[in-house]
Design an enzyme around this catalytic site. Structure first.
Site, short mmCIF file in Angstrom:
data_model
loop_
_atom_site.label_atom_id
_atom_site.label_comp_id
_atom_site.label_asym_id
_atom_site.label_seq_id
_atom_site.Cartn_x
_atom_site.Cartn_y
_atom_site.Cartn_z
N HIS A 204 48.42 -48.78 -10.93
CA HIS A 204 49.35 -47.74 -10.49
C HIS A 204 50.80 -48.14 -10.70
O HIS A 204 51.64 -47.33 -11.04
CB HIS A 204 49.09 -47.38 -9.03
CG HIS A 204 48.07 -46.32 -8.90
ND1 HIS A 204 47.37 -46.08 -7.77
CD2 HIS A 204 47.64 -45.41 -9.81
CE1 HIS A 204 46.54 -45.08 -7.99
NE2 HIS A 204 46.68 -44.66 -9.21
N ARG A 311 44.85 -28.37 -17.18
CA ARG A 311 43.54 -28.94 -16.78
C ARG A 311 43.28 -28.59 -15.32
O ARG A 311 43.59 -29.35 -14.41
CB ARG A 311 43.56 -30.46 -16.94
CG ARG A 311 43.63 -30.95 -18.38
CD ARG A 311 43.63 -32.48 -18.41
NE ARG A 311 43.21 -33.02 -19.67
CZ ARG A 311 44.04 -33.54 -20.59
NH1 ARG A 311 45.35 -33.56 -20.37
NH2 ARG A 311 43.57 -34.04 -21.70
N GLU A 456 34.94 -29.43 -28.63
CA GLU A 456 34.90 -30.82 -28.15
C GLU A 456 33.59 -31.50 -28.52
O GLU A 456 33.41 -32.69 -28.32
CB GLU A 456 35.04 -30.87 -26.62
CG GLU A 456 36.30 -30.25 -26.11
CD GLU A 456 36.42 -30.33 -24.61
OE1 GLU A 456 37.09 -31.24 -24.12
OE2 GLU A 456 35.81 -29.48 -23.92
N ASP A 480 37.32 -35.70 -26.45
CA ASP A 480 35.87 -35.58 -26.32
C ASP A 480 35.20 -35.46 -27.67
O ASP A 480 34.09 -35.94 -27.85
CB ASP A 480 35.51 -34.38 -25.43
CG ASP A 480 35.56 -34.76 -23.97
OD1 ASP A 480 35.03 -35.84 -23.62
OD2 ASP A 480 36.15 -34.00 -23.17
N CYS A 527 44.55 -30.10 -28.63
CA CYS A 527 45.13 -30.45 -27.34
C CYS A 527 44.69 -31.84 -26.86
O CYS A 527 45.00 -32.24 -25.76
CB CYS A 527 44.80 -29.39 -26.29
SG CYS A 527 43.04 -29.28 -25.93
#
Ligand code: PEP
Ligand code: MG
Length: 596
Positions: A204, A311, A456, A480, A527
């Site tokens: 993080h 998304r 995908e 994907d 995308c």
């Protein structure tokens, strides 16, 4: 300048660019934890100390959160929320109290016993990202231990010899996101970047550095033994390197690069208002990928032509109750309004594989094909459109929310992970049903809303001629498409070296989809991450791509590149590449492409 010896260290660069400053070493983060037994009569007092320490840390994090600038990146708030969440977790907040009560030990001891337990559980997790979160748990516990050791500073101490105007490079074993924020916010120091011994590119702290635009190198193992206080440090994040006490000549070179970077950023900002086009005048749309409604701001700031991929699943994750239709409507409408008529492509729920609902949320899905069960192969299981078709109420609720939002902007619906033409038919039937439900309720929607599908899965790319008859637009999800074409789990680091976007099979499917769309006059965008990669722009342009959707930060660099590329040259490059069957030669052809 310090006269120390020149050294260089390797690590992982986590934000682009160069930082130059004076080193400030932070003391090792591990605290010496006092351990002692207590009398039964002291149990209440000890629990009280623990509660007070938790409260202090909660107040500190909440205060930090309230001070976040409105234009700060979303990650900043997300990290503080995560640490607050960890702080509230019963495993950390409650179990140590039981340990104090049952084992008659002091609060620090109880907390560290429990920390090791929780960390052990994290370390058994296969998912690399989640495993990495054990660092966040340690960081939160360290703050509580600091608060327990009254009088110890809970904030990073100031360096002693920093001259006016000098920038600071922090050297630490590890850093908590809150520490970075403390330092970034301090008016008396100018944080140039940081180097840590621990941490990987997905930690993080690393992600935070990236979103704050702070060059950093993590995982520089010997940093604290090689670097001394006040050494001159250059962080060369692009080359994963830290240079300690560079020669005067080197330093001049780095300063020059630093200046050039600044000038380049200013140049890029000037492109914001210009429409993207190739050097031979062919218009290209540059769209943004977003995860949450507030990301629309980043898209606008980068001058995006619209949202190419929202998304939506991120609205559904990390919560125990699924968002209601109204809540979803608010989120979608917020983006549609913010984009002021520019297109907003909302992808229907892509849950499954590495994006999962909480167990409590899944428990609420008592419909469709029964309660979801653990899958042996989640990327090939009930994911995306398959999930939605299995849970009709979930799907209809989302579709109604999106349809309602189409009243306040140019909204489009994008269906993920299609493989079969009959899945398109079913999805369209669901949209028709959702419209009917809204009509029954006398609620408005855009009757001409466009429905598109994601390519995908290789089956979708190979069925493009069928798909274009049923859909108004296509969007190629290369992340994907690569995973499913090459049978490489995109989240499994042990096969990451085989995840090759230049594999001729992958390029062939992308080109086939773009051509299939063009033939039927159905717009096609990319995308996946490839759309934002500068090395791929010319090849994709040459394949005929005219819509690129990417992380907002990539929009201006890609626009700059497009201005320098001619579609004719790009077409010739694509032709050469598509005739090649060896990825090594394809890579070489891309590298040989004349630099614009
Ligand atoms: C993709 O697969 O390329 C894509 C854009 O979707 P996601 O990364 O969300 O799976
Ligand atoms: Mg995808």
């Amino acid at each position: 300048m310090a006269e120390g010896q020149r050294e260089s260290l390797a690590g992982s660069g986590v934000a682009r660019g160069i930082a130059i400053g004076r080193a400030h070493l932070l003391a090792p983060s591990e605290l010496e934890v006092r351990q002692y037994r207590i009398e039964r009569r002291d149990v209440v007092h000890e629990i009280g100390r623990l509660t007070k320490a938790f409260n202090e840390v909660r107040d500190e994090l909440t205060l930090l959160k309230s001070g976040i600038a409105p234009d700060a990146p979303n990650e900043v708030r997300a990290f503080l929320d995560l640490h607050l969440l960890i702080l509230e977790d019963a495993l950390l907040a409650e179990t140590p109290r039981d340990l104090i009560r049952n084992r008659l030990i002091n609060a620090e001891w109880a907390l560290t016993i429990q920390l090791e337990e929780v960390v052990k559980q994290f370390e058994a997790i296969e998912d690399e990202y989640l495993r990495g979160r054990s660092t966040d748990v340690r960081q939160v516990v360290e703050r509580v231990l600091n608060a327990l050791a009254e009088g110890r500073p809970t904030r990073v101490a100031l360096p002693t010899k920093l001259a006016a105007g000098e920038r600071l490079v922090l050297i630490a074993q590890d850093l908590a996101p809150a520490d970075v924020l403390h330092l970034k916010d301090r008016a008396d120091i100018d944080l140039a970047g940081f180097v840590t011994e621990l941490g990987g590119p997905t930690s993080h702290t690393a992600i935070l550095a990236r979103s704050l635009g702070l060059p950093a190198v993590v995982g520089a193992e010997r940093a604290r033994s090689v670097i001394e206080e006040d050494d001159i440090i250059v962080i060369d994040a692009d080359n994963d390197a830290v240079i300690v006490n560079p020669s005067a000549e080197e330093l001049t070179g780095f300063r020059k690069r630093l200046r050039e970077e600044g000038e380049h950023r200013t140049q890029l900002r000037k492109l914001k208002g210009r429409l993207a086009r190739s050097s031979d005048g062919i218009a290209v749309e540059l769209l943004a990928n977003i995860e949450l409604p507030e990301d629309a701001r980043d898209a606008l700031e980068a001058g995006a032509d619209g949202i190419g991929l929202f998304r939506s699943e991120f609205l559904f994750m990390d919560r125990d109750e699924l968002p209601t239709e109204d809540e979803q409507y608010e989120s979608y409408a917020r983006v549609a309004r913010a984009m002021k008529g520019k297109p907003v492509v909302i992808r229907t729920l892509d849950i499954g594989a590495d994006k999962v609902l909480t167990e409590a949320a899944r428990d609420t899905l008592g419909m469709g094909r029964g309660a979801p069960r653990p899958e042996s192969n989640p990327a090939l299981g009930l994911r995306a459109i398959r999930y939605c078709l299995a849970y009709p109420e979930l799907f209809l609720t989302q579709l109604r929310a999106i349809l309602r939002a189409s009243e306040v902007g140019t909204v489009r619906i994008l269906v993920p992970m299609l493989a079969h033409a009959h899945e398109i038919d079913q999805a369209l039937a669901f949209v028709a049903r959702a419209k009917e439900q809204l009509r029954d309720r006398r609620q408005k929607y855009d009757g001409r809303i466009q429905i598109g599908g994601m390519v995908e899965v290789p089956a979708a790319a190979l069925s493009v001629s069928q798909f274009v008859q049923k859909l108004k637009f296509l969007s190629i999800g290369t992340n994907d498409l690569i995973q499913y074409t090459l049978a490489i789990d995109r989240s499994d680091s042990s096969v990451a070296h085989l995840y090759d976007h230049l594999h001729p099979a992958v390029l062939g499917l992308i080109a086939h989809t773009i051509q299939g769309g063009a033939k039927a006059h159905v717009p096609v965008s990319v995308c996946g991450e490839l759309a934002g990669e500068l090395e791929m722009t010319e090849l994709l342009l040459g394949m005929g791509l005219r819509q690129f959707s990417m992380h907002p930060a990539q929009i201006l660099p890609i626009k700059e590149r497009l201005f320098e590329l001619s579609t004719k040259e790009a077409g010739r490059l694509a032709g050469r590449v598509m005739r090649e069957s060896d990825p090594v030669k394809i890579r070489a052809a891309l590298e040989r492409a004349p630099a614009p």
